[in-house]
Write a protein that holds these residues in place. Structure first.
Motif, mmCIF file in Angstrom:
data_model
loop_
_atom_site.group_PDB
_atom_site.id
_atom_site.type_symbol
_atom_site.label_atom_id
_atom_site.label_comp_id
_atom_site.label_asym_id
_atom_site.label_seq_id
_atom_site.Cartn_x
_atom_site.Cartn_y
_atom_site.Cartn_z
ATOM 1 N N SER A 55 0.842 -1.187 0.000
ATOM 2 C CA SER A 55 0.000 0.000 0.000
ATOM 3 C C SER A 55 0.882 1.244 0.000
ATOM 4 C CB SER A 55 -0.903 0.012 1.232
ATOM 5 O OG SER A 55 -1.582 1.249 1.326
ATOM 6 N N ALA A 56 0.723 2.082 -1.000
ATOM 7 C CA ALA A 56 1.506 3.311 -1.072
ATOM 8 C C ALA A 56 1.085 4.302 -0.004
ATOM 9 C CB ALA A 56 1.364 3.952 -2.456
ATOM 10 N N ASP A 57 -0.016 4.020 0.693
ATOM 11 C CA ASP A 57 -0.482 4.894 1.763
ATOM 12 C C ASP A 57 0.219 4.597 3.083
ATOM 13 O OD1 ASP A 57 -2.283 5.902 -0.077
ATOM 14 O OD2 ASP A 57 -3.822 4.459 0.491
ATOM 15 N N GLY A 58 0.947 3.472 3.171
ATOM 16 C CA GLY A 58 1.593 3.076 4.417
ATOM 17 C C GLY A 58 2.882 3.848 4.664
ATOM 18 N N ILE A 97 0.803 0.389 -4.628
ATOM 19 C CA ILE A 97 -0.521 0.696 -5.166
ATOM 20 C C ILE A 97 -1.299 1.552 -4.170
ATOM 21 C CG2 ILE A 97 -0.573 -1.505 -6.409
ATOM 22 C CD1 ILE A 97 -2.762 -2.324 -4.289
ATOM 23 N N HIS A 98 -2.360 2.141 -4.666
ATOM 24 C CA HIS A 98 -3.342 2.812 -3.817
ATOM 25 C C HIS A 98 -4.628 1.988 -3.865
ATOM 26 C CE1 HIS A 98 -1.046 6.510 -3.139
ATOM 27 N NE2 HIS A 98 -0.660 6.397 -4.399
ATOM 28 N N PRO A 99 -4.972 1.280 -2.789
ATOM 29 C CA PRO A 99 -6.220 0.500 -2.796
ATOM 30 C C PRO A 99 -7.414 1.402 -3.081
ATOM 31 C CG PRO A 99 -4.868 -0.054 -0.884
ATOM 32 C CD PRO A 99 -4.249 1.157 -1.511
ATOM 33 N N LEU A 112 -8.162 -3.996 -5.112
ATOM 34 C CA LEU A 112 -6.886 -3.650 -5.713
ATOM 35 C C LEU A 112 -7.139 -3.127 -7.120
ATOM 36 C CD1 LEU A 112 -5.802 -5.202 -3.278
ATOM 37 C CD2 LEU A 112 -4.113 -6.259 -4.794
ATOM 38 N N PRO A 113 -6.376 -2.130 -7.565
ATOM 39 C CA PRO A 113 -6.568 -1.618 -8.922
ATOM 40 C C PRO A 113 -6.252 -2.688 -9.959
ATOM 41 C CG PRO A 113 -4.582 -0.703 -7.934
ATOM 42 C CD PRO A 113 -5.303 -1.425 -6.845
#
Length: 272
Positions: A42-45, A101-103, A113-114
């Motif tokens: 996750s790119a948000d992590g 990725i960005h979920p 997932l994209p």
């Protein structure tokens, strides 16, 4: 060791894994010769102080009265099995492809997932994904790998779905607790059971001790799952009747559980 070793992908909510999960993957590598080819991140992590504060703030909103208890347990002085391990320090991931990725939000609740990530998983020939993050998963990720997505639930889905691990079993005075390694479906803690285990907890005086035993006794289950899934004749177990869905304790329950915990600590200290 299986002769048809699986290719495994990891689903992580950031570039770290908890120590117990690292141990689980390493056991599967050593015992079943699995190969970890892909890491979906996750790119948000984030793992810095900002990320820690953000996760705690989210947790406080999500877990309410239990948030301070959880923060003291996981952030102030985390036990060894919950210590974060950077994936950069894991040599068995040196050659793995990393995909940030960005979920995407799914309909109703959960995440997808994209399509680009689904394509990468398919192209990498991943046999099974091991999930450590991303919340509730929906969509094509659950069916793209031939053996789906594996996820631990440190509880028996026939009795104790939801969270926190081991807390409600301790609060309710259970003599044993379950651990389930499930192949996920879109039902919360209602997937197909690949491996399950019963763990004695009657001798434990605190919920932290219960949690520790559940996590430490579960690290061999991923290797067993990989062994079973590599056998063409294996079929996971479908649970017909799921248990109650528990959530984090509210103010009254938190007080009751922490009081029982304090009594347990005192009894252990004085040998009663």
């Amino acid at each position: 060791m299986t002769t048809n070793a699986l290719t495994v992908g990891l689903l992580l909510d950031g570039p770290v894994m908890r120590r117990w999960a690292v141990d689980a993957v390493e056991r599967a590598i050593e015992r079943e010769n699995v190969h970890v080819s892909t890491v979906i991140l996750s790119a948000d992590g984030r793992t810095d102080s900002v990320g820690t504060l953000r996760r705690y703030a989210t947790s406080a909103l999500d877990t309410g009265a239990w948030a301070p208890v959880l923060a003291a347990h996981q952030l102030v002085n985390p036990p060894t099995y919950l210590e974060p391990v950077s994936i950069d320090d894991l040599p068995w991931l040196d050659d793995a492809e990393r995909v940030a990725i960005h979920p995407e939000p799914a309909d109703g609740f959960g995440q997808r997932l994209p399509a680009s990530a689904i394509d990468r998983i398919d192209a990498a020939g991943v046999d099974v994904l091991f999930r450590r993050g991303f919340g509730i998963l929906k969509g094509d990720v659950l069916t793209t790998p031939p053996h789906g997505v594996l996820s631990y639930h440190h509880g028996d889905v026939r009795e104790y779905r939801g969270r926190p691990p081991g807390v409600w079993e301790f609060a309710n005075g259970e003599r044993t607790a379950g651990v389930t390694l499930q192949r996920l479906t879109e039902t919360l803690d209602g997937g197909e059971i690949v491996v399950e285990k019963r763990v004695d907890i009657d001798d434990l005086a605190t919920w932290q001790a219960v949690e520790r035993r559940l996590f430490e006794r579960s690290t061999d289950m991923l290797a067993t799952a990989c062994e079973r899934l590599a056998e063409p004749s294996f079929e996971p177990t479908t649970v017909e009747a799921l248990g109650e869905l528990y959530t984090c304790p509210g103010p009254i329950a938190t007080t009751r559980i922490e009081l029982k915990n304090a009594i347990g600590r005192m009894g252990r200290r004085f040998g009663t």
